[in-house]
Design an enzyme around this catalytic site. Sequence first.
Site, PDB file in Angstrom:
ATOM      1  N   ARG A   1      45.871  40.015  37.436  1.00 30.40           N
ATOM      2  CA  ARG A   1      46.920  40.944  36.984  1.00 30.40           C
ATOM      3  C   ARG A   1      48.080  40.189  36.325  1.00 30.40           C
ATOM      4  O   ARG A   1      48.743  40.713  35.441  1.00 30.40           O
ATOM      5  CB  ARG A   1      47.417  41.819  38.137  1.00 30.40           C
ATOM      6  CG  ARG A   1      47.995  41.034  39.304  1.00 30.40           C
ATOM      7  CD  ARG A   1      48.578  41.975  40.358  1.00 30.40           C
ATOM      8  NE  ARG A   1      48.875  41.243  41.594  1.00 30.40           N
ATOM      9  CZ  ARG A   1      49.745  41.648  42.502  1.00 30.40           C
ATOM     10  NH1 ARG A   1      50.415  42.757  42.340  1.00 30.40           N
ATOM     11  NH2 ARG A   1      49.942  40.946  43.596  1.00 30.40           N
TER      12      ARG A   1
ATOM     13  N   GLU B   1      48.636  60.401  37.781  1.00 26.57           N
ATOM     14  CA  GLU B   1      47.700  59.637  36.954  1.00 26.57           C
ATOM     15  C   GLU B   1      47.020  60.479  35.879  1.00 26.57           C
ATOM     16  O   GLU B   1      46.664  59.956  34.820  1.00 26.57           O
ATOM     17  CB  GLU B   1      46.652  58.963  37.846  1.00 26.57           C
ATOM     18  CG  GLU B   1      47.200  57.846  38.723  1.00 26.57           C
ATOM     19  CD  GLU B   1      47.968  58.354  39.940  1.00 26.57           C
ATOM     20  OE1 GLU B   1      47.854  59.553  40.263  1.00 26.57           O
ATOM     21  OE2 GLU B   1      48.686  57.556  40.569  1.00 26.57           O
TER      22      GLU B   1
ATOM     23  N   ARG C   1      44.360  41.811  42.501  1.00 29.52           N
ATOM     24  CA  ARG C   1      45.677  41.578  43.062  1.00 29.52           C
ATOM     25  C   ARG C   1      45.857  40.137  43.528  1.00 29.52           C
ATOM     26  O   ARG C   1      46.958  39.603  43.455  1.00 29.52           O
ATOM     27  CB  ARG C   1      45.861  42.518  44.265  1.00 29.52           C
ATOM     28  CG  ARG C   1      47.103  42.241  45.078  1.00 29.52           C
ATOM     29  CD  ARG C   1      47.144  43.123  46.325  1.00 29.52           C
ATOM     30  NE  ARG C   1      48.304  42.817  47.141  1.00 29.52           N
ATOM     31  CZ  ARG C   1      48.331  41.862  48.060  1.00 29.52           C
ATOM     32  NH1 ARG C   1      47.262  41.116  48.283  1.00 29.52           N
ATOM     33  NH2 ARG C   1      49.429  41.645  48.770  1.00 29.52           N
TER      34      ARG C   1
END
Lengths: 319, 282
Positions: A7, A55, A164
């Site tokens: 990320r 979303e 992550r």
Amino acid sequence: MANKPTRDGFGEGLVELGKSNPNVVALSGDLEDSARAIWFKQQFPDRFFSVGIAEQDLVGTAAGLAMAGKLPFACSFSQFLVGKGLEQMRLAVCYQRLNVKMAGSHGGLSVGADGATAEALEEFAHLRCLPHMTVICPCDALEAKKATIAAAAHPGPVYLRLGRNPVPIITKPEDPFTVGAASQLRAGQDLTFIATGVLVAHALEAAEQLAREGIEARVLNLHTIKPIDQAAILSAARETGAIVTAEEHTILGGLGGAVAEVVVQQHPVPMRMVGVMDRFGTSGDPAELLKAFHLMPEDLVKAAKDLLRAKPHACGSKT
Amino acid sequence: MMPDLNALRRLAVDLRRDMLRTIATAGSGHPGGSLSLVEILTGLFWYKLRHDPARPDWPDRDLCLLSKGHGCPALYTVLAWRGYFPKEELATLRRYPTRLQGHPERGSLPGIEMSSGSLGQGLSMANGIALADRLDQRARRIFCVMGDGELQEGQVWEAAMTSHHHRLDRVCGIVDANGLQQNGPVKEIQDIEPLADKWRAFGWHAIEIDGHDIAQVVQAYDEAETVQGKPQVVIARTVKGKGISFMENNHAWHGVAPKPDELARALKELDAQAEALAAHGK
């Protein structure tokens, strides 16, 4: 080089795009910090839009921005972006063939402690069946940055699956990145590991372990799940005769399935698929989870040996 | 300048006639929710929209996004009569291979600005376009036509909050509030009233009108355009199946094409309406 999450590579790439292309905009549903789009937001506040925790609207708004000529990056957690935005991705983005880029962070088990609800393990299956969609899963932060920049130059919808947790940098700055072209990280003739995302590093390690036993495994980094690099897969099938796929994703409909679709129709060879076995994630330390879900290098080694026993005229065997 | 309202009223009858023929020829489609749309679209395409059928790609054109995609027979008919494509092509509706898809496909035909058919998505796209236009300092307006049943979709309200939060005053929503959805009255399936209060609570300027009174329609569009700093919504109270006695307020006509005898009866009713308007105009 220090470990780094993919990320972060995305966040850096997005800032670079922001500097070079005034048409690039970004939007998020209150997860711009997690998805690292916040770096773009800080530098280009006028070109960043928040739509709240919504979303469906996130993907739809991105589609509208693209309809008016912008190059939008819609960013969120993988699970929520794809899980909730799927119908919008289908109609608004893919059916309209819009130049929308979608970046999902926290893909795979690497969310760790947050547990199953945020651990996206199904996006490849959901997205690769959508016409016009491109699906990319970078293996390290360097590749993620290149993939982000390449996604902007690649016309049409692109989904970037990001992680992550810090992972080792296994590519080199000078390595090219081409959407749809697998990269070979290791030569070998006994079998091929075809891996994506953080499992590429595990495939390399598994290949090292096998080499110590005289088994030479080719390693392909299949960063683009769709469009898939048929030529690289078929070369692997022809030249090594056995394929192990590896992904931080369900074994149903993901990378393994995509590779198998090519192999069984054009050059059948024995395969094994390493991935999440049709189950949800769970809370835990990400490293622990990769072990518990059998996604470690030793799991790949095991799958490879099992496969070599099934391979006709197995290379590396004495018979 | 006020348009010739009588001319628009006569036009609405002609549009209904051609539209019903088109649906009957196709053998399937959604007459009820198309008939309720006629004045809404007539007011846009013959009055409010800044557009040029000869230049469908004109970058500064106003946009009409049909979020209730099943109403596309009305939009196709309007576009054909407005000169976006030949009227003869209406006969290809829903027939393979055709540019007139069962629900609109962006780019398939000049004037189709957005794909729709999965309800609830148009307003988000309208917002995205408005955000882009603001960056580009483009001063066009974006109209998003929704159904009342469609407002049951959660995405509409996500988008309504986005339009408000970003003060998207170029966005004008239009609700074709015909009161019926596929399986019955909206208020029985899932009540969405009070509509105007709901939109106002979401930060919108709401205007409620009789959506078949063309004078009210064009006035509402004019009023909406004067509003600054907030999005506007025109809640057009309409009649599903408007203009055809046996289709009006009957949800059975949501998604069924008229058979030849039904079409003949409907056309006869429309002929009578046209005669009445002609007599009135004299």
